[in-house]
Design a protein around this motif. Structure first.
Motif, PDB file in Angstrom:
ATOM      1  N   CYS A  37       0.741   0.352   7.464  1.00  0.00           N
ATOM      2  CA  CYS A  37       0.036   1.564   7.044  1.00  0.00           C
ATOM      3  C   CYS A  37       0.479   1.904   5.621  1.00  0.00           C
ATOM      4  CB  CYS A  37       0.340   2.709   7.991  1.00  0.00           C
ATOM      5  SG  CYS A  37      -0.167   2.371   9.694  1.00  0.00           S
ATOM      6  N   THR A  38      -0.474   1.889   4.681  1.00  0.00           N
ATOM      7  CA  THR A  38      -0.101   1.984   3.276  1.00  0.00           C
ATOM      8  C   THR A  38      -0.511   3.272   2.586  1.00  0.00           C
ATOM      9  OG1 THR A  38      -2.116   0.783   2.731  1.00  0.00           O
ATOM     10  CG2 THR A  38      -0.107  -0.522   2.956  1.00  0.00           C
ATOM     11  N   ASN A  39      -1.611   3.883   2.977  1.00  0.00           N
ATOM     12  CA  ASN A  39      -2.096   5.080   2.270  1.00  0.00           C
ATOM     13  C   ASN A  39      -2.348   6.225   3.230  1.00  0.00           C
ATOM     14  OD1 ASN A  39      -2.281   3.920  -0.378  1.00  0.00           O
ATOM     15  ND2 ASN A  39      -4.036   2.758   0.363  1.00  0.00           N
ATOM     16  N   ASN A  40      -2.043   7.429   2.769  1.00  0.00           N
ATOM     17  CA  ASN A  40      -2.324   8.635   3.540  1.00  0.00           C
ATOM     18  C   ASN A  40      -3.749   9.094   3.271  1.00  0.00           C
ATOM     19  OD1 ASN A  40       0.336   8.772   4.482  1.00  0.00           O
ATOM     20  ND2 ASN A  40       0.985   9.937   2.700  1.00  0.00           N
ATOM     21  N   TRP A  41      -4.307   9.852   4.222  1.00  0.00           N
ATOM     22  CA  TRP A  41      -5.612  10.478   4.032  1.00  0.00           C
ATOM     23  C   TRP A  41      -5.572  11.877   4.614  1.00  0.00           C
ATOM     24  CZ3 TRP A  41      -8.021  12.055   8.456  1.00  0.00           C
ATOM     25  CH2 TRP A  41      -7.669  11.404   9.649  1.00  0.00           C
ATOM     26  N   ASN A  51      -5.628  14.529   9.289  1.00  0.00           N
ATOM     27  CA  ASN A  51      -4.830  13.756   8.350  1.00  0.00           C
ATOM     28  C   ASN A  51      -4.219  12.555   9.068  1.00  0.00           C
ATOM     29  OD1 ASN A  51      -2.787  15.013   9.833  1.00  0.00           O
ATOM     30  ND2 ASN A  51      -2.465  16.556   8.279  1.00  0.00           N
ATOM     31  N   LYS A  53      -3.121   8.025   8.330  1.00  0.00           N
ATOM     32  CA  LYS A  53      -2.857   6.864   7.489  1.00  0.00           C
ATOM     33  C   LYS A  53      -3.934   5.800   7.675  1.00  0.00           C
ATOM     34  CE  LYS A  53       2.165   7.270   7.359  1.00  0.00           C
ATOM     35  NZ  LYS A  53       2.376   7.385   5.935  1.00  0.00           N
ATOM     36  N   TRP A  54      -4.199   5.059   6.590  1.00  0.00           N
ATOM     37  CA  TRP A  54      -5.023   3.855   6.624  1.00  0.00           C
ATOM     38  C   TRP A  54      -4.081   2.702   6.945  1.00  0.00           C
ATOM     39  CZ3 TRP A  54     -10.272   4.000   5.557  1.00  0.00           C
ATOM     40  CH2 TRP A  54     -10.757   5.128   4.907  1.00  0.00           C
ATOM     41  N   CYS A  55      -4.486   1.809   7.854  1.00  0.00           N
ATOM     42  CA  CYS A  55      -3.602   0.716   8.272  1.00  0.00           C
ATOM     43  C   CYS A  55      -4.322  -0.631   8.283  1.00  0.00           C
ATOM     44  CB  CYS A  55      -3.070   0.980   9.685  1.00  0.00           C
ATOM     45  SG  CYS A  55      -2.171   2.538   9.858  1.00  0.00           S
ATOM     46  N   TYR A  57      -5.042  -3.177   6.271  1.00  0.00           N
ATOM     47  CA  TYR A  57      -6.117  -3.489   5.314  1.00  0.00           C
ATOM     48  C   TYR A  57      -7.408  -2.751   5.649  1.00  0.00           C
ATOM     49  CZ  TYR A  57      -2.763  -7.087   4.147  1.00  0.00           C
ATOM     50  OH  TYR A  57      -1.607  -7.732   3.802  1.00  0.00           O
ATOM     51  N   ASP A  58      -7.279  -1.478   6.000  1.00  0.00           N
ATOM     52  CA  ASP A  58      -8.401  -0.575   6.288  1.00  0.00           C
ATOM     53  C   ASP A  58      -9.203  -0.969   7.527  1.00  0.00           C
ATOM     54  OD1 ASP A  58      -7.557   0.718   4.001  1.00  0.00           O
ATOM     55  OD2 ASP A  58      -9.100  -0.169   2.729  1.00  0.00           O
TER      56      ASP A  58
END
Length: 121
Positions: A37-41, A51, A53-55, A57-58
C-alpha cells in the motif's frame, strides 16, 4: 510363517525422497502475500467521508467509510475501473457509524478513481 521383504531399487528410493521435497505438507497453507500500500486517499461528500490506501499497483483499495449526517442517506465508495466499469463498497449506515471497506479490481483491470455515493437507508 515366513516374511518376505520388498526389494526397492536404490534409484526408486532416491526418486521418492526427491518427490517428497516438492510435495506440500498436508494441512500446510501458504500465507497470502502482504499488500503493498503506497498512497493514501481521502474523499468527502455531504453525507460523510472516507479514507484509506491504494494497494497492489491500484488493484486493491482499503479504508473506512463514515456516515456523519442523520439524513437517511448512507454513504459508500465507488471505485472506477480502467475498463470503464466500477466496484462499490459496503455502505455505512446511521449517523456516527463507520464501515471498513475493501475494493478488489477484477483481473486485468485497476482502479483509476474513487468517488462518494449514497443510498437511501
Amino acid at each position: 510363517m515366513s516374511r518376505r521383504r520388498l526389494a526397492v531399487p536404490g534409484a526408486a528410493v532416491a526418486a521418492l525422497a526427491l518427490a517428497a521435497l516438492f510435495l506440500p505438507a498436508t494441512g500446510a497453507h501458504a500465507a497470502p502475500p502482504a499488500d503493498s500500500c503506497t498512497n493514501n486517499w481521502s474523499i468527502s461528500s455531504a453525507e460523510g467521508y472516507a479514507n484509506g490506501k491504494w494497494c497492489n499497483y491500484d488493484t486493491k483499495v482499503i479504508g473506512t467509510v463514515h456516515d456523519t449526517e442523520a439524513d437517511g442517506r448512507c454513504p459508500y465508495v465507488r471505485g472506477g475501473l480502467s475498463n470503464g466499469g466500477h466496484v462499490d463498497s459496503d455502505w455505512a449506515g446511521g449517523k456516527g457509524k463507520s464501515r471498513s471497506i475493501t475494493l478488489l479490481a477484477p483481473s486485468n483491470t485497476r482502479f483509476t478513481s474513487l468517488s462518494m455515493r449514497y443510498i437511501n437507508c
